[in-house]
Design a protein around this motif. Structure first.
Motif, PDB file in Angstrom:
ATOM      1  N   HIS A   3       0.801  -1.217   0.000  1.00 46.29           N
ATOM      2  CA  HIS A   3       0.000   0.000   0.000  1.00 46.29           C
ATOM      3  C   HIS A   3       0.838   1.273   0.000  1.00 46.29           C
ATOM      4  O   HIS A   3       0.350   2.337  -0.322  1.00 46.29           O
ATOM      5  N   ARG A   4       2.064   1.182   0.395  1.00 51.26           N
ATOM      6  CA  ARG A   4       2.860   2.397   0.569  1.00 51.26           C
ATOM      7  C   ARG A   4       4.062   2.422  -0.366  1.00 51.26           C
ATOM      8  O   ARG A   4       4.632   1.380  -0.670  1.00 51.26           O
ATOM      9  N   ALA A  49       5.323  -4.428  -4.019  1.00 51.36           N
ATOM     10  CA  ALA A  49       5.367  -3.129  -3.343  1.00 51.36           C
ATOM     11  C   ALA A  49       6.124  -2.110  -4.200  1.00 51.36           C
ATOM     12  O   ALA A  49       7.135  -2.438  -4.819  1.00 51.36           O
ATOM     13  N   SER A  50       5.617  -0.888  -4.216  1.00 57.64           N
ATOM     14  CA  SER A  50       6.293   0.185  -4.957  1.00 57.64           C
ATOM     15  C   SER A  50       7.521   0.624  -4.179  1.00 57.64           C
ATOM     16  O   SER A  50       7.442   0.873  -2.970  1.00 57.64           O
ATOM     17  N   HIS A  51       8.644   0.721  -4.860  1.00 57.69           N
ATOM     18  CA  HIS A  51       9.858   1.158  -4.169  1.00 57.69           C
ATOM     19  C   HIS A  51      10.777   1.877  -5.130  1.00 57.69           C
ATOM     20  O   HIS A  51      10.732   1.659  -6.345  1.00 57.69           O
ATOM     21  N   GLY A 106       4.432   7.875   2.303  1.00 57.87           N
ATOM     22  CA  GLY A 106       5.621   7.096   1.976  1.00 57.87           C
ATOM     23  C   GLY A 106       6.451   6.784   3.218  1.00 57.87           C
ATOM     24  O   GLY A 106       6.354   7.468   4.240  1.00 57.87           O
ATOM     25  N   VAL A 107       7.220   5.728   3.150  1.00 58.44           N
ATOM     26  CA  VAL A 107       8.110   5.362   4.245  1.00 58.44           C
ATOM     27  C   VAL A 107       9.512   5.131   3.689  1.00 58.44           C
ATOM     28  O   VAL A 107       9.686   4.915   2.480  1.00 58.44           O
ATOM     29  N   ILE A 134      15.896  -0.046   9.845  1.00 57.86           N
ATOM     30  CA  ILE A 134      15.077   0.985  10.483  1.00 57.86           C
ATOM     31  C   ILE A 134      14.141   1.560   9.431  1.00 57.86           C
ATOM     32  O   ILE A 134      14.561   1.887   8.316  1.00 57.86           O
ATOM     33  N   LEU A 135      12.882   1.630   9.796  1.00 60.45           N
ATOM     34  CA  LEU A 135      11.884   2.215   8.906  1.00 60.45           C
ATOM     35  C   LEU A 135      11.474   3.567   9.465  1.00 60.45           C
ATOM     36  O   LEU A 135      11.108   3.665  10.644  1.00 60.45           O
ATOM     37  N   TYR A 136      11.591   4.590   8.617  1.00 54.46           N
ATOM     38  CA  TYR A 136      11.210   5.947   9.018  1.00 54.46           C
ATOM     39  C   TYR A 136       9.953   6.372   8.280  1.00 54.46           C
ATOM     40  O   TYR A 136       9.733   5.965   7.126  1.00 54.46           O
ATOM     41  N   ALA A 137       9.172   7.207   8.937  1.00 51.67           N
ATOM     42  CA  ALA A 137       8.094   7.893   8.219  1.00 51.67           C
ATOM     43  C   ALA A 137       8.739   8.976   7.359  1.00 51.67           C
ATOM     44  O   ALA A 137       9.918   9.318   7.556  1.00 51.67           O
TER      45      ALA A 137
END
Lengths: 213, 208
Positions: free
Chosen positions: B44-45, B87-89, B117-118, B138-141
């Motif tokens: 989704h993101r 997933a879009s990346h 987005g993340v 690590i995942l950031y907003a």
């Protein structure tokens, strides 16, 4: 004689409170990732592929002691047996439960599995000895992924060959084997990775289940 | 007694040759997503994949083939998993200091404006063989707030893997058991690291 129950309860509560404070205040070295605060390991009763009936009990107890000594919170094999009984599941089938489900039921972050492949006295031409062989695996409960695995065998010559020697071997051996689980993260972290963020939870974020009370 | 300088050079050459024979350079196979991976990745993101930071020490680096770039390899692992999951990346197009803190600082400065987005940053700490891998994720907003972090590691000291590690454990009497690889495949540790990341319920939740 009337027991001073109130006093005992108060003393017990005080002890628990103090021990709880000590646990929270205790700061484990940041590089011991697997030993971060409140990490719980469930020990599944060892699968015994040998004809030595007591082998699994000895291995399970050795792991329990070693893990406790290493700072983990342990769900011991007896508790897993009790859990299996309460669920009407044969204890040998507990391993078939998906790790995420098992981890939730046992409130464990990791699941330790052992498979004993050789255990006991061996007699050779000149001298006898004892041998213990086992496969140990640590599974991350929430993802079911393998974290650590070690297949090992240890033998020791002895003139006093009996199963008791094997039992003595197990304690020392598990201490050695658990080092392979502990020391690698230590070596990894000495490479300069800042693990402070991994041991200090961020506000509102709890990356690991059961990590904080 | 005078020593022949040639014999010293010969001895040094032999030592170099022997050390080269004793520790063959490691290079993993091209990464492929496990066919039976027990997780799906929420798509989704938009996920910004920051190229992995290389934190290998010299001891580890001495074991790997010079043509093997662990950070590029781990970045490729992550992107392969995301692509397989639909997933879009994409890679970041803004400048940042190549550290976790550097990424966070850039994000806090408004470098990434994709709504919802993340940003996934990673570091490879250890990549010694197909059986010993450790990475931090690590995942950031988009705002730079940390929303997920985890060390994913797999130490699969079966019997045939990581002999240089096993040697420390063997001593005089501990030896690896007979060779077997129950987990199957050669990319065991890499797959397990990816599973520890993408199957984590907390990551799944924040990617929804």
């Amino acid at each position: 004689m009337k027991l001073p129950t109130k006093g005992l309860a108060a003393a017990l509560a005080a002890c628990l409170f103090v021990s709880g404070c000590q646990n929270r205040a205790a700061v484990r070295p940041a590089w011991r990732y697997l030993q971060r605060a409140q990490t719980r390991v469930a020990i599944l009763p060892a699968s015994n592929l040998t004809d030595k009936a007591g082998a699994s009990i000895i291995i399970d107890k050795a792991w329990e002691e070693a893990l406790l000594k290493a700072g983990f919170t342990v769900v011991n094999a007896d508790s897993v047996v009790t859990f299996s009984s309460s669920q009407n599941i044969p204890v040998g089938d507990v391993i078939k439960i998906p790790p995420a489900v098992l981890g939730q039921k046992l409130k464990a972050d990791y699941i330790l599995e052992d498979e004993i492949t050789d255990y006991g006295a061996k007699y050779r031409v000149i001298v006898g000895g004892a041998v213990v062989a086992c496969r140990s695996r640590l599974i991350e409960a929430r993802t079911g992924a393998l974290v650590w695995e070690f297949d090992w065998v240890r033998s020791e010559q002895s003139n006093n060959s009996n199963n008791g020697v094997a039992g003595v071997l197990v304690g020392a051996l598990v201490d050695s084997v658990i080092d392979s689980m502990m020391d690698m993260p230590a070596k990894l972290a000495r490479q300069g990775v800042s693990l402070s963020s991994l041991t200090q939870p961020y506000p509102g974020v709890a990356p690991m289940a059961y990590r904080q009370p | 007694m005078a020593r022949c300088p040639l014999s010293k050079a010969l001895l040094a050459s032999v030592i170099v040759l022997l050390s080269g024979c004793a520790a063959p350079a490691y290079k993993p196979a091209v990464y492929s997503v496990a066919s039976n991976r027990p997780y799906s990745i929420p798509a989704h993101r938009m996920i910004l994949v920051v190229p992995c930071f290389d934190l290998l020490d010299e001891a580890n680096r001495s074991h790997v083939d010079p043509s093997f770039n662990p950070s590029a390899y781990v970045t490729g692992m992550v992107e392969s998993e995301l692509s397989a999951g639909g997933a879009s990346h994409e890679r970041p197009a803004f400048p940042f200091t190549p550290t976790f803190e550097g990424v966070q600082t850039a994000l806090r400065g408004g470098a990434f404006k994709h709504p919802g987005g993340v940003v996934l940053a990673s570091a490879v700490n250890h990549y010694m063989s197909d059986r010993v891998v450790s990475c931090d994720f690590i995942l950031y907003a988009a705002t730079g707030d940390l929303i997920f972090e985890k060390r994913c590691l797999c130490m699969n000291f079966g019997s045939s893997g990581a002999p240089e590690i096993l040697a420390q454990e063997q001593g005089e009497f501990i030896a690896p058991a007979a060779a077997r690889s129950p987990s199957g495949g050669t990319l065991v540790a890499a797959h397990m690291v990816m599973q520890q990341l993408f199957a984590d319920p907390d990551l799944q939740r924040v990617l929804q």
